[in-house]
Structure formats: C-alpha cells, structure tokens
Design a protein around this motif. Structure first.
Motif, PDB file in Angstrom:
ATOM      1  N   PHE A  42      43.586  26.744  50.128  1.00  9.95           N
ATOM      2  CA  PHE A  42      43.199  25.631  49.258  1.00  9.95           C
ATOM      3  C   PHE A  42      44.168  25.590  48.085  1.00  9.95           C
ATOM      4  CE2 PHE A  42      39.235  27.034  51.244  1.00  9.95           C
ATOM      5  CZ  PHE A  42      38.629  25.845  51.628  1.00  9.95           C
ATOM      6  N   GLY A  43      44.515  24.383  47.634  1.00 15.67           N
ATOM      7  CA  GLY A  43      45.367  24.335  46.462  1.00 15.67           C
ATOM      8  C   GLY A  43      46.256  23.122  46.357  1.00 15.67           C
ATOM      9  N   ILE A 172      43.832  30.720  47.289  1.00 11.57           N
ATOM     10  CA  ILE A 172      43.501  29.622  46.374  1.00 11.57           C
ATOM     11  C   ILE A 172      44.584  29.565  45.307  1.00 11.57           C
ATOM     12  CG2 ILE A 172      41.754  28.698  44.806  1.00 11.57           C
ATOM     13  CD1 ILE A 172      39.805  30.773  46.320  1.00 11.57           C
ATOM     14  N   SER A 173      45.331  28.468  45.258  1.00 13.89           N
ATOM     15  CA  SER A 173      46.472  28.392  44.339  1.00 13.89           C
ATOM     16  C   SER A 173      46.604  26.981  43.764  1.00 13.89           C
ATOM     17  CB  SER A 173      47.765  28.785  45.068  1.00 13.89           C
ATOM     18  OG  SER A 173      48.879  28.694  44.198  1.00 13.89           O
ATOM     19  N   SER A 222      41.737  35.329  47.470  1.00  9.55           N
ATOM     20  CA  SER A 222      42.804  35.614  46.524  1.00  9.55           C
ATOM     21  C   SER A 222      42.955  34.401  45.617  1.00  9.55           C
ATOM     22  CB  SER A 222      44.119  35.887  47.251  1.00  9.55           C
ATOM     23  OG  SER A 222      45.203  35.897  46.336  1.00  9.55           O
ATOM     24  N   LEU A 223      42.706  34.601  44.335  1.00  8.94           N
ATOM     25  CA  LEU A 223      42.855  33.533  43.348  1.00  8.94           C
ATOM     26  C   LEU A 223      44.195  33.739  42.650  1.00  8.94           C
ATOM     27  CD1 LEU A 223      41.480  31.094  42.032  1.00  8.94           C
ATOM     28  CD2 LEU A 223      40.396  32.672  40.412  1.00  8.94           C
ATOM     29  N   THR A 224      45.101  32.795  42.835  1.00  7.89           N
ATOM     30  CA  THR A 224      46.478  32.942  42.339  1.00  7.89           C
ATOM     31  C   THR A 224      46.608  32.390  40.928  1.00  7.89           C
ATOM     32  OG1 THR A 224      47.269  32.651  44.605  1.00  7.89           O
ATOM     33  CG2 THR A 224      48.894  32.476  42.849  1.00  7.89           C
ATOM     34  N   ARG A 278      34.719  39.731  47.902  1.00  6.60           N
ATOM     35  CA  ARG A 278      35.868  40.549  47.526  1.00  6.60           C
ATOM     36  C   ARG A 278      36.981  39.603  47.110  1.00  6.60           C
ATOM     37  NH1 ARG A 278      38.568  44.916  51.566  1.00  6.60           N
ATOM     38  NH2 ARG A 278      39.867  46.066  50.096  1.00  6.60           N
ATOM     39  N   VAL A 279      37.118  39.431  45.804  1.00  6.55           N
ATOM     40  CA  VAL A 279      38.127  38.520  45.267  1.00  6.55           C
ATOM     41  C   VAL A 279      39.173  39.336  44.534  1.00  6.55           C
ATOM     42  CG1 VAL A 279      38.497  36.384  43.978  1.00  6.55           C
ATOM     43  CG2 VAL A 279      36.205  36.941  44.802  1.00  6.55           C
ATOM     44  N   VAL A 280      40.439  38.973  44.710  1.00  7.87           N
ATOM     45  CA  VAL A 280      41.508  39.599  43.946  1.00  7.87           C
ATOM     46  C   VAL A 280      42.234  38.531  43.144  1.00  7.87           C
ATOM     47  CG1 VAL A 280      41.840  41.458  45.620  1.00  7.87           C
ATOM     48  CG2 VAL A 280      43.229  39.387  45.800  1.00  7.87           C
ATOM     49  N   PHE A 281      42.755  38.939  41.996  1.00  6.49           N
ATOM     50  CA  PHE A 281      43.596  38.055  41.201  1.00  6.49           C
ATOM     51  C   PHE A 281      45.046  38.349  41.556  1.00  6.49           C
ATOM     52  CE2 PHE A 281      45.935  37.393  37.076  1.00  6.49           C
ATOM     53  CZ  PHE A 281      45.976  36.010  37.190  1.00  6.49           C
ATOM     54  N   SER A 282      45.715  37.375  42.128  1.00  6.37           N
ATOM     55  CA  SER A 282      47.122  37.523  42.513  1.00  6.37           C
ATOM     56  C   SER A 282      47.984  36.856  41.444  1.00  6.37           C
ATOM     57  CB  SER A 282      47.375  36.891  43.886  1.00  6.37           C
ATOM     58  OG  SER A 282      46.721  37.622  44.893  1.00  6.37           O
ATOM     59  N   ASP A 283      48.692  37.661  40.694  1.00  2.00           N
ATOM     60  CA  ASP A 283      49.416  37.175  39.524  1.00  2.00           C
ATOM     61  C   ASP A 283      50.925  37.134  39.775  1.00  2.00           C
ATOM     62  OD1 ASP A 283      50.301  36.479  37.048  1.00  2.00           O
ATOM     63  OD2 ASP A 283      49.500  38.221  35.998  1.00  2.00           O
ATOM     64  N   PRO A 284      51.488  35.947  39.967  1.00  2.00           N
ATOM     65  CA  PRO A 284      52.939  35.848  40.219  1.00  2.00           C
ATOM     66  C   PRO A 284      53.765  35.748  38.945  1.00  2.00           C
ATOM     67  CG  PRO A 284      51.959  33.683  40.391  1.00  2.00           C
ATOM     68  CD  PRO A 284      50.832  34.634  40.022  1.00  2.00           C
TER      69      PRO A 284
END
Length: 362
Positions: A42-43, A172-173, A222-224, A278-284
């Motif tokens: 999604f995004g 999710i981005s 994964s929430l980006t 189980r959600v992770v924060f993916s930080d670019p």
C-alpha cells in the motif's frame, strides 16, 4: 573382503539416505524461506508498480525512459529506471523478483498469490492529497484489497487464502506527498492545521488504516518512514544557489525526522495494544541521506540532480525519452527523476532495511 553385490547394496542404501536427507533439508529450507508467502503493498509512487496506468491521471510513467533498465526494457508504470523497493523485498524473501500492480491487466489472481501492489503514485494518508492529481486514495486501496481477498478465496480456497493473508508481509509507504503536494502547496491546508496538528492528523489516519487491515487479517507489517524530502532534486532546485541545483531544504528534512519519530511511536503503540500483530518501523532516512551527502562511498557519482533530463524539475511526462540531457548510466545517480530514486538506490535502501528491520520476518 566385502562381496561386490553387498557393496552395491550398501552404496545404493547410502545414496538413498543422502537423497532423503538432502530432500528433507531442501524442504526445510524451502519452508523457512516461505515464512512470508506474499508481499502486499500500500502506498504512493515510492512503491507503485503501475496502478496509475489504469486510472485517469496525469501522473504516469508508463513510457520510456522509465523502465529502460527493467526486465526487457519495459516501462511498467514504476517511477524508476528499473525496479522499486517492493520488488527487491520480494526477491529477498525468495518470492518473485517483482510485485505486480493490482490493476495491471497483464496479471490475474494467480499471479497475485505471491504478491500484489495497491499503491498509487501521488497519493497520501490525507484524502485531499490524492485529490490533487486524481489518484487512488488510501481508502480505495483498502477496497481493492477486499476485492483481492475475495478473488483469492474463490481461486485457491479459504484455507490457503487465510494463510497468505495472515502470513504475508504488508509494506506501507506514503506520506511525502502529504507535505510536498498538499501542506506546503496549498494555503487552505496550512490555514486549517499547524504543522504539528497536521502531522498528528496523518498519524491518526495511519493508525486507523493499520487497524483496518488488521481487522481484515493482516498481521506482519512494515511502516516506512519519510526520506530526507528536502534533498529531492525538485526541492533543491527551488532552493537554487547555482546552475546545477541548490542545497537541501533543511526545514523539510526536519519535518521528515519529526514525522518519522511519530511513526515510530505509532509502531510501538500498535505492537503493545494489538494482539498478534507485528509491525516494524522501516526508516530509510539515514541511509538515503548518507547516499546524498557522500555518493561515492556507495558507488554513485551524482546526488544533487537526477538522471532524467536536466535532473532538476522533470518527472512524469516531462521525463521525455528524447531529451538529450538524460544520463546514459543511471547507476551513477542517486535519483532517477526529480522526485524518485534510481533502481540502484532502491536496491541499497532495501538491503539496509532488510538488515535493520525486515530481517525480523525472514
């Protein structure tokens, strides 16, 4: 001395044991590799693999030079010279090397069983953001996801479908467009919200979205976070100090950092409050900024402007195949067009995210 016949029997027996062990080991590896049976996306344009091709909007990229480094040199609607982050994530998880767009007529529900993309370039958390360029809002992406679930159940049955829905990794981005296309572009939005209020408004939408897809069966997400959006070539061009683009707009970068902190807080809260999630924060942000500030350490030569055309303003239809200024080797550039990274940049970012957040799902 062992008889020849007995030697043959023993050799055959050993071979069978080795074969059985190898098969069992292979099956175990395969099972481990399939902990995530599908990648569901999604995004916005950071992850859209071609849904905008099928809607009435000016924001498209289904023409060359977009896609010139994709399989067969085919422009797919990805805002890149080649693949985008979900494609690399899918490959890293042992699935297909690309994630097809839900609206792409080339694919069907069988193709979508291992991955599907509902993202739409130009969208945001805020419905008003999607209205700017008439693209697919986040709520509509959820409606497509519901249709996908129904088609999946009809095609492969309830048991397999429920497994895919529950065990899939949801990427999710979005969020950049909410600030650059909406908040900073329209005085009407700024008159309704302070910057802090608008960020909280977006976080509230993100929370409701996560709960919504959770209720539909999603568990691994994964929430980006946002990139250093003040360093996008388009923003640098408006901060002009010389003929090749100005410096980064630090104010925008600070907003991205503050918003990322709020996203991280949301992730922590969701993991505490919602059972089985189980959600992770993916930080670019950090690795992206390193590439921009020190491109040579990542194998790049240029980070201030993009590959396509002059590299300062062009995106979408302005990124024309006949433009004589477009670079020949996109691998030397951090950015493909004035808003989006090259395939090589996406590859590096995914490798970083795999090591720092997504490895939890491997």
């Amino acid at each position: 001395m062992m008889k020849p016949a007995l030697t043959v029997i023993l050799l055959i027996s050993c071979s069978l044991i080795i074969l059985l062990f190898t098969s069992s080991f292979g099956a175990a590896v395969s099972a481990a590799a399939s902990k995530v049976p599908a990648i569901i996306v999604f995004g916005d344009s950071s992850v859209d693999s071609g849904n905008n091709n099928q809607i009435s909007t000016l924001l498209k990229s289904n023409f060359r030079p977009y896609g010139r480094d994709f399989y067969g040199g085919r422009p797919t609607g990805r805002f890149s010279n080649g693949r985008i982050p979900p494609d690399f994530v899918s490959e890293k998880f042992g699935l297909k090397p690309y994630v097809p767009a839900f609206l792409d007529p080339w694919y069907n529900v069988t193709d979508f069983a291992t991955g599907v993309c509902f993202a739409s370039a130009g969208t945001g958390f805020d419905n008003a953001t999607s209205n700017v360029l008439n693209v697919i809002p986040l709520w509509k992406q959820v409606e497509y996801y519901k249709i996908y679930q129904e088609a999946l159940r009809a095609n492969i049955g309830d048991t397999k479908s429920e497994y895919i829905i529950k065990e899939a990794l949801y990427l999710i981005s979005l969020g950049t467009n909410d600030f650059l296309e909406n908040y900073y572009s329209f005085p009407s939005t700024r008159s309704r919200y302070t910057l802090e209020q608008y960020q909280d408004f977006l976080i509230d939408i993100a929370e409701r979205f996560i709960k919504q897809i959770y209720d539909l069966g999603a568990r691994k997400m994964s929430l980006t976070g946002l990139p250093p959006m003040g360093c996008l070539p388009l923003e640098r061009a408006t901060n002009l100090v010389d003929g090749k683009g100005g410096g980064c707009m630090n104010g925008y970068n600070e907003v991205a950092l503050r918003f990322n902190a709020k996203l991280d807080g949301l992730v922590n809260r969701m993991n505490e409050e919602m059972e089985g999630i189980r959600v992770v924060f993916s930080d670019p942000y950090g690795v992206f900024l390193q590439m921009i500030r020190n491109p040579s350490s990542f194998g790049f030569e240029v980070s201030s402007v993009a590959c396509c055309a002059t590299g300062m303003f062009e995106m979408g239809y302005l990124c024309d195949e006949l433009n004589p200024f477009t670079c020949r080797d996109a691998n030397k550039y951090v950015f493909w067009d004035s808003f989006h990274p090259t395939q090589q940049t996406s590859r590096i970012i995914v490798e970083y995210l795999i090591q720092n957040s997504l490895h939890q799902f491997l």
